[in-house]
Design a protein around this motif. Sequence first.
Motif, PDB file in Angstrom:
ATOM      1  N   GLY A  89     -69.706 -22.152   7.246  1.00 23.31           N
ATOM      2  CA  GLY A  89     -68.448 -22.117   6.957  1.00 23.31           C
ATOM      3  C   GLY A  89     -67.928 -20.494   6.791  1.00 23.31           C
ATOM      4  N   THR A  90     -68.657 -19.601   7.071  1.00 23.30           N
ATOM      5  CA  THR A  90     -68.381 -18.183   7.262  1.00 23.30           C
ATOM      6  C   THR A  90     -67.917 -17.694   8.456  1.00 23.30           C
ATOM      7  N   TRP A  91     -67.414 -16.614   8.751  1.00 22.72           N
ATOM      8  CA  TRP A  91     -67.151 -15.997  10.170  1.00 22.72           C
ATOM      9  C   TRP A  91     -68.006 -14.731  10.341  1.00 22.72           C
ATOM     10  N   PRO A  92     -68.410 -14.531  11.150  1.00 23.28           N
ATOM     11  CA  PRO A  92     -69.390 -13.471  11.630  1.00 23.28           C
ATOM     12  C   PRO A  92     -68.470 -12.076  12.036  1.00 23.28           C
ATOM     13  N   LEU A  93     -69.193 -10.914  11.726  1.00 26.97           N
ATOM     14  CA  LEU A  93     -68.547  -9.695  12.310  1.00 26.97           C
ATOM     15  C   LEU A  93     -69.031  -9.471  13.721  1.00 26.97           C
ATOM     16  N   ASP A  94     -68.226  -9.463  14.456  1.00 27.40           N
ATOM     17  CA  ASP A  94     -68.506  -9.257  15.992  1.00 27.40           C
ATOM     18  C   ASP A  94     -68.740  -8.077  16.513  1.00 27.40           C
TER      19      ASP A  94
ATOM     20  N   LEU B  14     -68.722  -1.452   5.046  1.00 30.16           N
ATOM     21  CA  LEU B  14     -68.083  -2.481   4.298  1.00 30.16           C
ATOM     22  C   LEU B  14     -68.741  -4.178   4.508  1.00 30.16           C
ATOM     23  N   ASP B  15     -69.435  -4.122   5.563  1.00 35.13           N
ATOM     24  CA  ASP B  15     -70.071  -5.237   5.988  1.00 35.13           C
ATOM     25  C   ASP B  15     -71.496  -5.162   6.026  1.00 35.13           C
ATOM     26  N   ASP B  16     -72.292  -6.306   6.084  1.00 37.31           N
ATOM     27  CA  ASP B  16     -73.791  -6.438   6.384  1.00 37.31           C
ATOM     28  C   ASP B  16     -74.297  -6.127   7.990  1.00 37.31           C
ATOM     29  N   GLY B  17     -73.289  -5.848   8.720  1.00 32.37           N
ATOM     30  CA  GLY B  17     -73.790  -5.532  10.055  1.00 32.37           C
ATOM     31  C   GLY B  17     -73.317  -6.565  11.011  1.00 32.37           C
ATOM     32  N   VAL B  18     -73.232  -6.103  12.279  1.00 36.23           N
ATOM     33  CA  VAL B  18     -72.373  -6.792  13.411  1.00 36.23           C
ATOM     34  C   VAL B  18     -73.442  -8.253  13.493  1.00 36.23           C
ATOM     35  N   ASP B  19     -72.838  -9.399  13.851  1.00 37.08           N
ATOM     36  CA  ASP B  19     -73.332 -10.621  14.088  1.00 37.08           C
ATOM     37  C   ASP B  19     -73.649 -11.370  12.587  1.00 37.08           C
ATOM     38  N   ALA B  20     -73.727 -10.600  11.433  1.00 35.77           N
ATOM     39  CA  ALA B  20     -73.841 -11.128  10.187  1.00 35.77           C
ATOM     40  C   ALA B  20     -72.575 -11.683   9.623  1.00 35.77           C
TER      41      ALA B  20
ATOM     42  N   SER C 245     -69.509 -11.845   7.647  1.00 34.29           N
ATOM     43  CA  SER C 245     -68.768 -11.014   6.877  1.00 34.29           C
ATOM     44  C   SER C 245     -67.551 -11.352   6.011  1.00 34.29           C
ATOM     45  N   ARG C 246     -67.604 -10.830   4.942  1.00 33.96           N
ATOM     46  CA  ARG C 246     -66.413 -11.451   3.777  1.00 33.96           C
ATOM     47  C   ARG C 246     -65.293 -11.028   4.125  1.00 33.96           C
ATOM     48  N   TRP C 247     -65.124  -9.827   4.792  1.00 29.70           N
ATOM     49  CA  TRP C 247     -63.811  -9.404   5.152  1.00 29.70           C
ATOM     50  C   TRP C 247     -63.311 -10.283   6.415  1.00 29.70           C
ATOM     51  N   VAL C 248     -63.936 -10.415   7.350  1.00 34.91           N
ATOM     52  CA  VAL C 248     -63.336 -11.510   8.536  1.00 34.91           C
ATOM     53  C   VAL C 248     -63.137 -12.745   7.870  1.00 34.91           C
ATOM     54  N   THR C 249     -64.301 -13.297   6.918  1.00 34.94           N
ATOM     55  CA  THR C 249     -64.026 -14.640   6.417  1.00 34.94           C
ATOM     56  C   THR C 249     -62.734 -14.771   5.551  1.00 34.94           C
ATOM     57  N   LEU C 250     -62.517 -13.918   4.891  1.00 36.30           N
ATOM     58  CA  LEU C 250     -61.265 -13.705   3.864  1.00 36.30           C
ATOM     59  C   LEU C 250     -60.067 -13.857   4.728  1.00 36.30           C
ATOM     60  N   LYS C 251     -59.845 -13.183   5.960  1.00 35.25           N
ATOM     61  CA  LYS C 251     -58.747 -13.135   6.576  1.00 35.25           C
ATOM     62  C   LYS C 251     -58.856 -14.351   7.469  1.00 35.25           C
ATOM     63  N   ALA C 252     -59.881 -14.820   7.997  1.00 37.62           N
ATOM     64  CA  ALA C 252     -59.937 -16.173   8.837  1.00 37.62           C
ATOM     65  C   ALA C 252     -59.221 -17.461   7.945  1.00 37.62           C
ATOM     66  N   MET C 253     -59.855 -17.356   6.651  1.00 33.06           N
ATOM     67  CA  MET C 253     -59.499 -18.678   5.800  1.00 33.06           C
ATOM     68  C   MET C 253     -58.245 -18.489   5.455  1.00 33.06           C
ATOM     69  N   ARG C 254     -57.641 -17.549   5.188  1.00 34.40           N
ATOM     70  CA  ARG C 254     -56.130 -17.367   4.540  1.00 34.40           C
ATOM     71  C   ARG C 254     -55.290 -17.630   5.925  1.00 34.40           C
ATOM     72  N   VAL C 255     -55.786 -16.927   6.946  1.00 31.85           N
ATOM     73  CA  VAL C 255     -54.785 -17.462   8.315  1.00 31.85           C
ATOM     74  C   VAL C 255     -54.836 -18.779   8.322  1.00 31.85           C
ATOM     75  N   LEU C 256     -55.670 -19.731   8.371  1.00 31.44           N
ATOM     76  CA  LEU C 256     -55.997 -21.085   8.528  1.00 31.44           C
ATOM     77  C   LEU C 256     -55.274 -21.995   7.505  1.00 31.44           C
TER      78      LEU C 256
END
Length: 325
Positions: free
Chosen positions: A279-284, A295-301, A303-314
């Motif tokens: 249910g999360t989104w990765p940092l590409d 600010l994130d756990d690394g590429v391919d992991a 990402s809270r920031w990406v997930t927050l933005k994706a969830m509010r967009v949807l």
Amino acid sequence: MNDPVIEWLLASDPAIRWQVLRDLLDAPEPIWKAERAKVETEGWGARLLSHQDADGQWAGGAFIPAGFDPHEWSERGQPWTATCFSLSQLREFGLDPSSSRARETVELIGGNSRWDEGGQPYWQGEVEECINGRTVADGAYFGVDVSAIVERLISEVQADGGWNCERANGSLRSSFASTINVLEGLLEFERATGGTPQSRAARRAGEDYLLKRHLFRRLSTGEPADKRFLCLCHPSRWHYDILRALDYFRAAGLLSGAAPDPRLSEAIDHLRSKRLENGTWPLDWRPAGRVWFDLDDGVDAPSRWVTLKAMRVLKWWNSPANAAP
């Protein structure tokens, strides 16, 4: 609150938590404002503020750190520690613009910071559209009068409706990156002041530039203008990707009350396809270069920031009130 993704987001930094409370959980304003107030004294916000110089700047410079060796740019990437990128980061974190620390920062930068390019006072703006778009966004958010920079940006609209930092070098076509930077600035200006007829018209023209291209395609061929536009990036800095654009259109739609444009649907479908099984989104990817801290756990992991933005967009896109197609 039983959603494990929401719980994961809330088990994070105040900069994330207050936006989850406001944008995903529709918490009452006093609740999310109390959480936002912690940005100044806890977590990432406090950590970034701890790196601020006594004169209000970061790293001793407006765009480039003091004493910067140009070889670093080619070897390690563009540095992101100077004042303009730190201010934009604080805006993303949500530092309360009415706080004493924010007001003091704005005043000190106005008195002490000068742009590397020509020595202009910081709040008078630079020359590149990308930089001036972010300066307008930061200034408007933090209560600075940036109307003169807005007027300049309005005068620099390209014939196709967008902006390009290479205009001064003869470019006649807009770029996705320059355009999103300016659009975010004009939207923040409009949110703070109501805007002007000219700024609102320029913002609509810039939106149409992106929408005609479905946020990532070349108008001439229909092919992706840059494959990286489809990769989810954070922090964006000056870079462009579809999530940044979608989050802009979400914010613009919430301000105006307009329903989502159908031309966003292809980018929405791609965003949905990027969701992981949990249910999360990765940092590409993230821009290379010097930072104060990650600010994130690394590429391919995830990402809270990406997930927050994706969830509010949807959430915005799927809202029955918007009647999105």
